[in-house]
Design an enzyme around this catalytic site. Structure first.
Site, PDB file in Angstrom:
ATOM      1  CG  HIS A 273       7.506   4.579   1.948  1.00  0.00           C
ATOM      2  ND1 HIS A 273       7.093   5.741   2.540  1.00  0.00           N
ATOM      3  CD2 HIS A 273       7.447   3.623   2.907  1.00  0.00           C
ATOM      4  CE1 HIS A 273       6.806   5.511   3.812  1.00  0.00           C
ATOM      5  NE2 HIS A 273       7.000   4.232   4.067  1.00  0.00           N
ATOM      6  CB  ILE A 274       5.486  -0.281  -0.770  1.00  0.00           C
ATOM      7  CG1 ILE A 274       6.660  -0.670  -1.667  1.00  0.00           C
ATOM      8  CG2 ILE A 274       4.352   0.318  -1.591  1.00  0.00           C
ATOM      9  CD1 ILE A 274       6.318  -1.764  -2.688  1.00  0.00           C
ATOM     10  CB  SER A 275       7.351  -0.818   4.606  1.00  0.00           C
ATOM     11  OG  SER A 275       7.626   0.548   4.807  1.00  0.00           O
TER      12      SER A 275
ATOM     13  CE1 TYR B 146       3.246  12.018   9.783  1.00  0.00           C
ATOM     14  CE2 TYR B 146       2.675  10.571   7.960  1.00  0.00           C
ATOM     15  CZ  TYR B 146       2.812  10.797   9.320  1.00  0.00           C
ATOM     16  OH  TYR B 146       2.499   9.797  10.209  1.00  0.00           O
TER      17      TYR B 146
ATOM     18  CB  SER C 148      -0.314   5.679   3.422  1.00  0.00           C
ATOM     19  OG  SER C 148      -0.286   4.415   4.044  1.00  0.00           O
TER      20      SER C 148
ATOM     21  CG  HIS D 219      -1.823  -1.095   1.393  1.00  0.00           C
ATOM     22  ND1 HIS D 219      -2.117  -1.677   2.601  1.00  0.00           N
ATOM     23  CD2 HIS D 219      -2.522  -1.789   0.463  1.00  0.00           C
ATOM     24  CE1 HIS D 219      -2.966  -2.654   2.416  1.00  0.00           C
ATOM     25  NE2 HIS D 219      -3.229  -2.752   1.120  1.00  0.00           N
TER      26      HIS D 219
ATOM     27  CG  ASP E 111       7.813  18.619   3.153  1.00  0.00           C
ATOM     28  OD1 ASP E 111       7.343  19.268   2.208  1.00  0.00           O
ATOM     29  OD2 ASP E 111       8.341  19.144   4.147  1.00  0.00           O
ATOM     30  N   PRO E 112       5.161  14.583   2.185  1.00  0.00           N
ATOM     31  CG  PRO E 112       3.312  14.200   0.818  1.00  0.00           C
ATOM     32  CD  PRO E 112       4.024  15.287   1.570  1.00  0.00           C
TER      33      PRO E 112
END
Length: 289
Positions: free
Chosen positions: A230-232, A224, A143, A141, A226-227
């Site tokens: 990413h994916i973890s 946030y 986000s 995902h 300054d997004p």
């Protein structure tokens, strides 16, 4: 699944959270920039880490042989976890390369676990087929908003407004260009992730703005400033930023050279989903050109 996890959060995945109806980030996310220059702020975890709809938040998780999981926001009757995200799948042509990278990093940093599955990465590394299936063969995902608790009476309004603002989206390509290390604000989790730094970044940023509008109208904390989409893929307990970042940099330099920016994989934007409890809502419709 045994994926009641404290977070990114990454999840999401299947990644990428706030104290109930407040503006404070939850234990597993970071809302205040870290003072250390080499530490990256982590968006909230994927909603797959949350409880079923008949629950009202994250519960304590402690299983023999597994890391201790703490509640991310308090149990409040009538609250459900909200998460808005872009589903991502790693294409088959890129899986073997990703698996090889994970194996080499895990050989240097053996304390990593697979996101969502909670399986030690070094154990999976003994079987390439299992490693590929468990670590990279699932949904991730990106986000588009914080994972937050909402009240039952807010659900219909949130879904309707998200669809109104996001229903017509053009297809675009998302490039995952960079292996990155993220850490949550209280330094209880470190994550190995792949970041979007070029293709798709502008489109994702606009979608985050739309989600922020809906959150703001419902008195929910915005994303946030300054997004960093990413994916973890993996996580470890505590702050291992230095050792994990060093391992990632060394492996990246070995593979492609320090001065070369290589695309890890690319995928087509597949839509936007919203998950509340364990119910998933399709948010956008495509408008191709």
């Amino acid at each position: 699944m045994e994926a009641l996890l404290a977070s990114y959060g990454d999840a999401s995945s299947d990644s990428d959270s706030d104290t109930a109806l407040s503006t404070k980030a939850v234990t597993e996310s970071a809302s205040i920039p870290n003072t250390r220059p080499d530490v990256v702020v982590l968006p909230p975890p994927p909603v797959s880490l949350l409880t079923p709809p008949n629950s009202t938040g994250l519960i304590d998780y402690l299983q023999a042989g597994q890391p201790n999981r703490a509640r991310s926001f308090p149990h409040v009757e009538g609250n459900y976890a909200l998460h808005v995200y872009i589903p991502v799948y790693i294409p088959p042509t890129s899986k073997k390369e990703v698996v090889l990278f994970l194996k080499r990093v895990s050989s240097v940093v053996p304390c990593l676990h697979v996101v969502d599955a909670d399986v030690p990465l070094d154990i999976l590394c003994k079987d390439d087929h299992k490693l590929e299936k468990v670590a990279v063969g699932r949904e991730f995902h990106i986000s588009l908003g914080r994972t937050v608790p909402i009240r039952v009476h807010q659900i219909d309004s949130v879904i309707a407004m998200l669809r109104q603002r996001l229903q017509f989206q053009k297809r675009y390509w998302i490039d995952f260009n960079k292996w990155e290390v993220f850490i949550n604000d209280d330094k209880t989790r470190t994550f190995l992730s792949m970041e979007v730094v070029t293709g798709g970044l502008a489109e994702i940023a606009r979608q985050i703005e739309y989600v922020n509008e809906v959150y703001k109208l419902h008195n929910l904390p915005e994303f946030y400033k300054d997004p960093r989409p990413h994916i973890s893929l993996a996580w470890a307990l505590g702050d291992i930023n230095d050792s994990l970042k060093r391992a990632v940099e060394e492996e990246t330099d070995r593979c492609i050279g320090a001065s070369v920016q290589k695309r890890i994989f690319t995928c087509k934007f597949s839509g936007i989903e919203c998950k509340i409890g364990n119910k998933t809502y399709r948010i956008c419709k495509f408008h191709d050109e």
